[in-house]
Design a protein around this motif. Structure first.
Motif: not given
Length: 218
Positions: A38-39, A114-119, A203-204
């Protein structure tokens, strides 16, 4: 085999008692890798903003800026540029919030969310940029098409021979050129997003699948 895969293999071969420790190790590794990805998305977004700013500065000082000025399109073009900047900055804020929201104290379900939200945010960002590329250029070109006399006058003032017999032929030629150029630009931008953001999202997703598996086995 990366470190996370090594933890997974060791976990599968361990007893139930030691699995509890391994689950914590796997979670910490997945958390660390997710935060790092994410960074990277945030940093790439900043670099992309700098890239677009550089491109716009270059075109503003080139002959493209002259034609926009003579056709009285400076306002609409400038507005389009700043709207694009604003949208990218808003997405950067979301990327940064996604990065900062990932806490080591998160439980597995919270990190998965949070991973799903980032994606989802990255997907929206890609869709927006591809759509904005097409829409903004079509709007500007529609203004150009609406003033063919001004365009012809610009050509004459700069000694450009269009070899066009009438306005209809000129309009058709401009539309064909616009479709070709926009298609090429869309393809380049799509490939960039596919390679850069696509690899990060892949990768996420891998981390997401491992966390889901970890949560199911809890």
């Amino acid at each position: 085999m990366d470190l996370l895969d090594g933890y997974k293999k060791a976990w599968d071969n361990q007893s139930e008692e030691t699995n509890k420790v391994s689950k914590v190790d796997i979670y910490k590794m997945a958390h660390s890798k997710s935060s790092s990805i994410v960074k990277k998305i945030f940093i790439i977004g900043i670099l992309e903003l700098i890239f677009w700013a550089t491109i716009n500065i270059f075109f503003t000082g080139s002959s493209y800026g002259d034609i926009y000025e003579e056709l009285h399109l400076n306002t609409i073009v400038t507005l389009s540029i700043y709207l694009h900047y604003l949208a990218i900055i808003l997405f950067l804020v979301l990327f940064y919030k996604n990065y900062k929201s990932i806490s080591i104290s998160d439980n597995t379900k919270s990190l998965i969310a949070k991973i799903l939200n980032t994606r989802k945010t990255v997907q929206y960002y890609v869709y927006f940029n591809l759509g904005y590329l097409i829409l903004a250029n079509i709007v500007v070109m529609c203004f150009v098409f609406s003033d063919l006399d001004g365009l012809i006058q610009y050509y004459n003032n700069h000694g450009i021979n269009t070899s066009i017999a009438n306005k209809t032929q000129l309009l058709v030629s401009l539309i064909v050129a616009m479709v070709f150029i926009l298609s090429f630009m869309f393809l380049i931008l799509w490939l960039f997003y596919k390679i850069v953001y696509g690899s990060l999202i892949k990768r996420l997703n891998k981390n997401y699948q491992e966390l889901v598996k970890l949560d199911d086995n809890s």
